[in-house]
Structure formats: C-alpha cells, structure tokens
Design a protein around this motif. Sequence first.
Motif, PDB file in Angstrom:
ATOM      1  N   GLY A   1       0.781  -3.376   4.091  1.00  0.00           N
ATOM      2  CA  GLY A   1       0.502  -4.358   3.049  1.00  0.00           C
ATOM      3  C   GLY A   1       0.058  -3.630   1.792  1.00  0.00           C
TER       4      GLY A   1
ATOM      5  N   THR B   1      -2.759  -8.838  -3.966  1.00  0.00           N
ATOM      6  CA  THR B   1      -2.518  -8.358  -2.614  1.00  0.00           C
ATOM      7  C   THR B   1      -1.385  -9.156  -1.986  1.00  0.00           C
ATOM      8  OG1 THR B   1      -4.810  -7.660  -2.314  1.00  0.00           O
ATOM      9  CG2 THR B   1      -3.503  -8.017  -0.322  1.00  0.00           C
TER      10      THR B   1
ATOM     11  N   SER C   1       5.001  -6.355  -2.511  1.00  0.00           N
ATOM     12  CA  SER C   1       5.461  -6.242  -1.129  1.00  0.00           C
ATOM     13  C   SER C   1       5.396  -4.783  -0.700  1.00  0.00           C
ATOM     14  CB  SER C   1       6.892  -6.767  -0.981  1.00  0.00           C
ATOM     15  OG  SER C   1       7.775  -6.000  -1.780  1.00  0.00           O
TER      16      SER C   1
ATOM     17  N   SER D   1       1.479  -9.978   1.252  1.00  0.00           N
ATOM     18  CA  SER D   1       1.415 -10.222   2.692  1.00  0.00           C
ATOM     19  C   SER D   1       1.806  -8.963   3.456  1.00  0.00           C
ATOM     20  CB  SER D   1       2.327 -11.382   3.077  1.00  0.00           C
ATOM     21  OG  SER D   1       3.664 -11.108   2.685  1.00  0.00           O
ATOM     22  N   THR D   2       1.424  -8.910   4.724  1.00  0.00           N
ATOM     23  CA  THR D   2       1.751  -7.769   5.572  1.00  0.00           C
ATOM     24  C   THR D   2       3.224  -7.812   5.946  1.00  0.00           C
ATOM     25  OG1 THR D   2      -0.493  -7.807   6.446  1.00  0.00           O
ATOM     26  CG2 THR D   2       1.143  -6.577   7.703  1.00  0.00           C
ATOM     27  N   SER D   3       3.842  -6.659   5.981  1.00  0.00           N
ATOM     28  CA  SER D   3       5.278  -6.562   6.259  1.00  0.00           C
ATOM     29  C   SER D   3       5.588  -6.885   7.709  1.00  0.00           C
ATOM     30  CB  SER D   3       5.771  -5.150   5.945  1.00  0.00           C
ATOM     31  OG  SER D   3       5.269  -4.231   6.909  1.00  0.00           O
TER      32      SER D   3
END
Length: 223
Positions: free
Chosen positions: A165, A173, A90, A175-177
């Motif tokens: 991310g 990889t 994260s 997820s995008t924050s």
Amino acid sequence: LSSFTDSGSSSSDKVTTDKNFTLNSSGAEGGATPVFQVSTDNGDHWTTTTASQTNLSDGTYLYRVQVTDAAGNQSYTPTVTVTVDNTPPSAVVTGIVNDTGSVGDHITSDNRLVINGTAEAGASVQVFRNGSSIGTTTADSSGNWSYDYTGTTLSNNTTYQFSAGATDLAGNTGSTSADYAVAIDRTAPPATVSITKIDQDTGTSSTDFITKDTVLTVSGTNA
C-alpha cells in the motif's frame, strides 16, 4: 499563502491535499496595483485570478503577483508553486528476486527474498506479508520500488501472500494491493529415474528393449 495546510511527508514542499487557500501580497510600492496571476502549464501562459482559491482540481499551480506602479512600470514577484493532490495512490507487487526455476511462476527455492513493485513516484510504500506489515520503502522517480526482505528466512513448503500500500507526498493513502503469492520449495526431487518402456519395442518381446525402430518414445518414472 494563508489558510493553507501543507499536508503530507513535508511541511514545506507545497504538495498538499488542501484545495482552498488565500493568496496575499505585501511590500508593493505606494500606489502600485497588485494583480494575482496563475499558470497551469508550467508558466507558458498566465491568467488573472482572485485571492481566494477555492475547490481546486488536482494539478500543479504556479502563482505570482504582477505589480504596476503609477507610471505604468510592471514587475513580477518570484513564482510560488503549489501541487494539489487528492487522488489516493496505488501500489502493486510485481515480482521477487530470486524467482528460481521458471521465472514468473511464483515458485522459488530462495527463502530470503527481495520484493519488487511499482507505485506513485516518491510515494512511501508499506509492504505486507499475509496481511501484516513487514516494513516500508520509497518508490523512485520512475515509480519503481524494492524491499529487501533477505533478513528473514522463510519456511520451506510454505506459500506466502505479499501485498503493498502507498502513501503519496501529499499524504493520500491508497488501498492495499492484491496479494502476490510466493511458494517456497527447497525440497529436492527424487533422484531415482527408471526407464520402463520404449515405443516401439519390436520383435518377439515387447519388454526386452530390443527393437528395429530407430525413432523412439521413451517412458519412465522418477521415484
């Protein structure tokens, strides 16, 4: 190690998403018996294991071979360390430099920013503005990262959404924050201040600003 894929940013650090591989030994004295051993507590305790390593859980594994010859003499090979990691990392944006005015309100007069955040230690962090990538940086050993965005001049009276991310050393990889909103405000407030009332304005007029009250509430405008 055979049938082993060293995934991620390095092909030789043995930090990997691969949880199925085979241990091999060679070069032992004729007639010697090799035994594979593994430790999951940094070498404090060792247990016998099979050559086939299957469906390993995330963690760090130390491997060695114990070799016993016909006379009962024992020796050990150098240790090989493998870190298995299949957990997506994260990343989060935690703040900006400089957050002028009231720190933490995400409103700033600074239109050239440094963006700060946290992620998994050593992870590559991609930073986004309004959903589009603006560059990458690397989290340090404590998981802190900083992205210098001072080369871009942001527009006044505009709110921007920053997010991040991460890709870890094993190649996972995340997820995008969530977005971190930043409002740019470089407009000076009106400079004319007027006092319109005091409370209490005693006497024959309530607007002459002549009073016997020694503890006042002052009202006015900034226009």
